[in-house]
Design an enzyme around this catalytic site. Structure first.
Site, PDB file in Angstrom:
ATOM      1  N   HIS A 216       0.816  -1.201   0.000  1.00  0.00           N
ATOM      2  CA  HIS A 216       0.000   0.000   0.000  1.00  0.00           C
ATOM      3  C   HIS A 216       0.860   1.265   0.000  1.00  0.00           C
ATOM      4  O   HIS A 216       2.083   1.220   0.161  1.00  0.00           O
ATOM      5  CB  HIS A 216      -0.932   0.010   1.222  1.00  0.00           C
ATOM      6  N   CYS A 232       2.835  -4.788   6.887  1.00  0.00           N
ATOM      7  CA  CYS A 232       2.532  -4.511   5.490  1.00  0.00           C
ATOM      8  C   CYS A 232       3.731  -3.863   4.793  1.00  0.00           C
ATOM      9  O   CYS A 232       4.668  -3.398   5.439  1.00  0.00           O
ATOM     10  CB  CYS A 232       1.302  -3.613   5.385  1.00  0.00           C
TER      11      CYS A 232
END
Length: 256
Positions: A216, A232
Site C-alpha cells: 500500500h 505490510c
C-alpha cells in the site's frame, strides 16, 4: 631537408633520376618486407599474387558474452522531480515528495532483473527494502519500500486478489489493544491523505485466504527503507499509484 644515406654521392646535374630510383627501390623493398611479415602472421595472398580484398570477421566468439538488450524506456520512469511532484488524484491533492531526502536507491527506477521470476511477478526483498515488478525482456521496475518491524513480517508466495484506490483502513482488534486511541476507527477510517493505507492498496491472498498483509501507499515518505510498520509493505504514494496502474488481478507475489 632529408639527409642522404651514408656513402651515397650527392647528385650532379642530371643525376636526380638516379636518386629517385634509389628511393623507389627502398619503397619496394619495404613493401616486400611487409608482405613477408603478413605471410608469417598467417595471412595469405591469392594464387595469382594479388592481394585479396580485406574481409573482417564480425562473428562473436563463444568466449565473449552477448550484449543484453538496452534497458527499456518508460514514460513514467523519468526524473525524480517529475515522478514525485504534487498531483491531484480522485479529488485528493497528493503533496510533493522532497525526494532529495530519500536515498537514491529507494527512488523509482528501471533496473536489470535479478529475481529470475516471470514477468508480472511482484518480488519484495525484505532485507534490501526493495519491491521489484518484473518486466518482459530482462528488466524490472524497482521501488523502495518500508517493511514490518521484527515480529510483524510475513514471507512466502501468494497473489494479489484485488486492489483499492484510496482504501478504507480498519485496524485489527489486536492493534486496537496495543493502541487504544485507534478504537475510533474500529468501523474503518475513510480513504484520505492521512489514511495509513495511502492512495492505493493491493490485497495479498494465499491459497484463496486473506493473509492480512497489504502492499500500500503511505503519506509517511520518510518511512521508506525503514522497518516500522505492522507487517505490510508500504510505498511512497506516487509510487503505489504507479505500481497499481501496472498490475492486474492475480499478479503473483513473492515476499522473501
Amino acid at each position: 631537408m632529408r639527409e642522404l644515406p651514408q656513402g651515397l654521392t650527392p647528385p650532379r646535374n642530371g643525376d636526380a633520376i638516379e636518386t629517385d630510383l634509389f628511393l623507389s627501390r627502398r619503397a619496394v623493398l619495404s613493401g616486400a618486407g611487409a608482405l613477408a611479415l603478413l605471410g608469417i602472421a598467417g595471412c595469405s595472398t591469392s594464387s595469382d599474387g594479388a592481394m585479396p580484398a580485406l574481409q573482417l570477421d564480425n562473428t562473436v566468439t563463444g568466449s565473449v558474452p552477448p550484449m543484453r538488450p538496452a534497458i527499456s524506456v518508460d514514460k513514467n520512469i523519468t526524473s525524480p522531480d517529475l515522478m514525485y511532484a504534487a498531483l491531484t488524484d480522485n479529488g485528493f491533492n497528493v503533496p510533493e515528495v522532497p525526494y532529495l531526502k530519500v536515498k537514491p536507491e529507494f527512488r523509482r527506477q528501471i533496473v536489470v532483473d535479478t529475481t529470475g521470476e516471470a514477468p508480472g511477478t511482484i518480488v519484495v526483498h525484505l532485507k534490501e527494502r526493495m519491491l521489484y515488478l518484473v518486466q518482459p525482456g530482462g528488466d524490472a521496475i524497482r521501488y523502495g519500500v518500508g517493511i514490518g518491524k521484527d515480529g510483524f513480517r510475513w514471507s512466502g508466495r501468494a497473489n494479489i486478489q484485488y486492489g483499492r484506490e484510496w482504501p478504507t483502513w480498519t485496524p485489527p482488534p489486536e492493534m486496537i489493544q496495543r493502541k487504544p486511541e485507534l478504537v475510533k476507527w474500529q468501523g474503518g477510517q475513510p480513504g484520505g491523505l492521512t489514511n495509513p493505507l495511502g492512495a492505493r492498496a493491493l490485497y495479498i491472498y494465499q491459497d484463496g485466504k486473506d493473509t492480512g498483509y497489504r502492499i500500500h501507499g503511505s503519506p509517511e515518505w520518510w518511512s521508506i527503507g525503514q522497518a516500522m510498520s505492522s507487517g505490510c509493505v508500504r510505498l511512497i504514494n506516487q509510487d503505489i499509484i504507479d505500481l497499481y496502474s501496472r498490475v492486474s488481478k492475480k499478479n503473483p507475489v513473492v515476499v522473501m
